[in-house]
Design an enzyme around this catalytic site. Structure first.
Site, PDB file in Angstrom:
ATOM      1  N   ASP A 291       0.824  -1.089  -0.021  1.00 57.66           N
ATOM      2  CA  ASP A 291       0.084  -0.091  -0.074  1.00 57.66           C
ATOM      3  C   ASP A 291       0.786   1.344  -0.073  1.00 57.66           C
ATOM      4  OD1 ASP A 291      -2.281   1.709   0.052  1.00 57.66           O
ATOM      5  OD2 ASP A 291      -3.071   0.276   1.836  1.00 57.66           O
TER       6      ASP A 291
ATOM      7  N   ASP B 113     -10.627   2.318  -3.513  1.00 56.84           N
ATOM      8  CA  ASP B 113     -11.272   1.969  -2.248  1.00 56.84           C
ATOM      9  C   ASP B 113     -12.600   2.004  -2.144  1.00 56.84           C
ATOM     10  OD1 ASP B 113      -8.799   1.285  -0.735  1.00 56.84           O
ATOM     11  OD2 ASP B 113      -8.686   3.446   0.376  1.00 56.84           O
TER      12      ASP B 113
HETATM   13  C1  DGJ Z   1      -6.113   1.656   1.883  1.00 52.80           C
HETATM   14  C2  DGJ Z   1      -6.324   0.726   1.230  1.00 52.80           C
HETATM   15  O1  DGJ Z   1      -6.716   0.978  -0.206  1.00 52.80           O
HETATM   16  C3  DGJ Z   1      -7.159  -0.023   1.906  1.00 52.80           C
HETATM   17  O2  DGJ Z   1      -7.597  -1.372   1.069  1.00 52.80           O
HETATM   18  C4  DGJ Z   1      -6.644  -0.643   2.972  1.00 52.80           C
HETATM   19  O3  DGJ Z   1      -5.551  -1.569   3.122  1.00 52.80           O
HETATM   20  C5  DGJ Z   1      -6.291   0.486   4.037  1.00 52.80           C
HETATM   21  N1  DGJ Z   1      -5.332   1.337   2.992  1.00 52.80           N
HETATM   22  C6  DGJ Z   1      -5.442   0.059   5.219  1.00 52.80           C
HETATM   23  O4  DGJ Z   1      -5.023   1.105   5.725  1.00 52.80           O
END
Ligand code: DGJ
Length: 743
Positions: free
Chosen positions: A483, A553
């Site tokens: 991430d 997301d």
């Molecule tokens: C952003 C990601 O896109 C989410 O899926 C998740 O992993 C969060 N970060 C966790 O902090």
């Protein structure tokens, strides 16, 4: 196993039925014309009498017997636009009165900023050329790299800039390549967005002046994606199936820029590479700078065909291979995953994860992924990033008991990391406050309470590689979700002299690639996902090192239909992870059925991200049945030819997609209703890409065909008569899916 830059320029001739003509490259010494032919494409440029490398042709494949005269520069236009400015060049230096976007702009130590590049020499390979240009007076050498893919005709272009002067030069602007099209009416398609709203397809007429799509953020960004398509004609004439399309994608995960210009003679020039904003890379005597790769392709049959060419190219040539798929033509379809993020957020515990893993295994999930919250003092997003030890309160015996349990349930195990970030509330930051991007004496702007580690620094590179290597050595981990949850602010690298600090724009991304490559080398079975708060780092650069991406997301199944539609213009559904999450959805508060959510996610690489511990037995049974159905047809969905039959864009009442496998033995159709109005029935779906003479049996995955629909009919029937859905297929947020199998 993983692609190095040099491997990018060596395309293997993977047999592919669609294009029988072999590829070829040639240089005519008499006319000084270079020609590359591959798939259905010819690309031609030549050295004009002044010595400039001039664009001549990019389009449908020409006959082998066709030849071009030597390139002739365009004339001066009155006294305002010089011949140099009017003549479309492959890689123009800023000098000699150039007002169009330059490919390369330099500043010499003595204040001279004039650069005029002329052909010097070239070498040829099986599928391309290296063409060396040199400034008319100074010791600046630019090697242009060309390679054409024999199957798709997609070109890989890049440039290496070398300073052989006795003094340093500062590179202020460096493109990977410039593409040109002759005067005509054109429409530009490009992708924009924001967090939770990525992948909006924009289409607009190209007018005189420039349209800039870019990221100044240090990474690819949600707000624009480094892909473009230009179609012949006005926006109203853009078609999935008809018309000429020129498209391109830049392989760079740092700040980038693509400029689409229509110049004073109505020629169209597309120039892309490092973003020149705040750029300045000092080349010391003897040093070189390698630009990213800019891929470009052509299709004579619409945007649908252009994206199918790109999808196959990405599968065959961009995506990494694991040890298991090293000898196969395509990488393997993604495992169906469960991810705990939306179920638990930061509240991960050994018992809670095991309870979810048991439920996930019962659904037929292949891979269990624990998301954020497992490390350091990570209770929320205020602390812990940088401290990559297992939190002893949440996992008193380390990760082993959870991983063993996941394995005993027949799944493999994946883990979330965010390696390039640090919370000020962390041991790492307390120990190394100098490791973050910053300008001394200026604020350090936090976003999500975190700062960006300066990965360009060798010690930070070593730290990140070291902790990830240790994590993978000590735990049986099959997959990392990597991430990256903020963009840059204050991009200073204060350990370097002031004139050198802007190297960060190049070295950060190169070190990211180097770490990913080294991890894959040391841990060949480990797979990786690129996530950046959703789709903030998706491009052909990172895709050389990762197996999949997290597109957004936003997991709302209705929003996802439009996002997935936009995504597939540039990227293969194979990498498009799509989780089924809970309803009402946290973002839009929209309620949808589980069946609708499942089918929306089944358009890509399926995952479950809901709190399955709270699911009813009926929900679990439905998901289990659909996961099993998905497993049977997944290669067709994610690696087959995609036809966007009805677009979900612009509030469309209906949408539909279809995929067909390469052998044309199987096809899968998805149909979605947003909200039925005036009792309208779903439009008849005329399918595409089937073998007209073969017989195909229709089976519902979810939903029913119209009464009387034949259970077996020819490809010609399904494509010309089409598939009618049952009259009862009406309402809000309805979904149906069918498969066709060749008899
Ligand atoms: C952003 C990601 O896109 C989410 O899926 C998740 O992993 C969060 N970060 C966790 O902090």
């Amino acid at each position: 196993m993983f692609k190095t830059l040099s491997a990018v320029f060596l395309f293997l001739a993977i047999p592919f039925a669609a294009h029988a003509q072999p590829s070829s490259v040639s240089f005519n010494a008499a006319t000084k014309v270079f020609r590359l032919d591959g798939g259905g494409v010819s690309y031609v440029f030549g050295v004009n009498p002044r010595g400039e490398l001039q664009q001549l042709y990019w389009g449908a494949r020409l006959a082998a017997t066709d030849s071009f005269p030597q390139a002739a520069p365009l004339p001066e236009l009155a006294s305002f636009d010089s011949s140099y400015n009017n003549t479309p060049q492959e890689y123009a230096g800023w000098g000699a009165g150039l007002f169009a976007e330059p490919a390369l702009k330099l500043s010499f130590a003595d204040g001279n900023r004039d650069l005029v590049l002329h052909y010097l020499r070239h070498t040829a390979s099986t599928n391309g050329f290296d063409v060396v240009l040199k400034d008319i007076a100074r010791e600046i050498y630019v090697t242009l790299h060309y390679a054409i893919d024999p199957n798709s005709g997609i070109l890989a272009r890049s440039a290496t800039i070398q300073n052989r002067e006795a003094q340093p030069v500062s590179v202020e602007q460096a493109a990977a390549a410039a593409w040109g099209l002759p005067p005509a009416h054109y429409t530009l398609s490009y992708l924009t967005g924001r967090w939770a709203g990525e992948w909006t397809l924009n289409q607009e007429a190209i007018h005189p002046g420039a349209r800039v799509i870019e990221s100044r953020r240090g990474s690819t960004g949600h707000q624009a994606n480094p892909w473009f398509a230009i179609t012949a004609g006005e926006p109203s004439e853009v078609s999935e199936e008809h018309g000429e399309v020129w498209f391109g994608a830049l392989a760079w995960s740092g700040s980038w820029r693509i400029t689409v210009e229509q110049d004073q003679l109505d020629e169209v020039r597309v120039t892309g590479g490092f973003n020149p904003f705040d750029f300045g890379y000092v080349l010391h005597p003897g040093e070189s700078l390698e630009a990213p790769v800019f891929y470009g392709g052509y299709s004579s049959s619409g945007l649908g065909s252009a994206s199918r060419l790109l999808h196959l190219f990405e599968l065959e040539h961009i995506l990494p291979r694991t040890a298991a798929t090293a000898t196969q033509t395509l990488p393997k379809p993604r495992p169906v995953i469960y991810n705990s993020w939306e179920a638990t957020e930061f509240k991960v515990t050994e018992a809670g994860q095991i309870a979810l893993a048991e439920k996930a295994a019962a659904l037929g999930i292949d891979r269990f992924v624990m998301d954020d919250g497992w490390f350091g003092q990570r209770k929320d997003d205020h602390a812990g990033l940088g401290d990559w030890y297992v939190n002893p309160d949440k996992f008193p015996h380390g990760l082993k008991p959870l991983i063993d349990k996941v394995h005993s349930l027949g799944m493999d195990f994946g883990l979330w990391v965010e390696p390039e970030m640090v919370n000020p509330d962390s041991d790492l930051y307390r120990k190394h406050p100098d490791w973050v991007l910053n300008f001394p004496g200026r604020p350090r702007t936090e976003q999500r309470n975190q700062l960006v580690l300066n990965l360009a620094r060798p010690d930070v590179h070593d730290y990140v590689l070291g902790f990830l290597d240790k994590l993978l050595n000590e735990n049986d981990i099959a997959f990392l979700k990597w991430d990256y949850n903020r963009n840059w602010a204050e991009p200073g690298w204060d350990q370097l002299p002031a004139t050198e600090q802007k190297r960060v724009y190049v070295n950060f991304t190169r070190n990211l690639y180097a770490i990913l490559a080294e991890l894959r080398h040391r841990h060949p079975k480990v797979e990786i996902e690129s996530c950046s708060g959703g789709g903030g780092r998706v491009d052909l650069g990172i895709l050389r090192y990762v197996d999949e991406v997290w597109p957004s997301d936003n997991t709302d199944p209705f929003d996802r239909l439009t996002q997935q539609d936009g995504f597939t213009y540039a990227y293969t559904p194979q990498i498009m992870m799509a989780w089924v999450t809970d309803s009402p959805h946290w973002l839009n508060k929209r309620s949808t059925s589980l069946s609708y959510r499942m089918l929306s996610s089944m358009q890509g690489s399926l995952g479950i991200g809901a709190n399955i511990a709270a699911w009813s037995p009926e929900d679990a049974a439905l998901a289990k049945r659909l996961i099993a159905a998905y497993h049977q047809v997944q290669p067709t969905i994610v690696q087959g030819s995609l036809y966007r039959l009805i677009s979900p864009r612009n509030g469309s009442e209906f949408s539909a997609t279809q995929t067909v496998n390469e052998e044309k033995t199987q096809s899968v159709v998805f149909a979605f209703i947003h909200s039925t109005q005036e009792g309208r029935l779903f439009p008849r779906l005329k399918l595409q890409g089937l073998d007209p003479t073969a017989e195909y049996a229709l089976s519902p995955i979810e939903g029913k065909p119209h009464t009387g629909t034949p259970s077996v009919a020819s490809g010609a029937w399904w494509m010309n008569h089409g598939l009618n859905l049952d009259d009862s297929f009406r309402g809000d947020f309805q979904a149906a899916a069918f498969r066709l199998d060749k008899k």
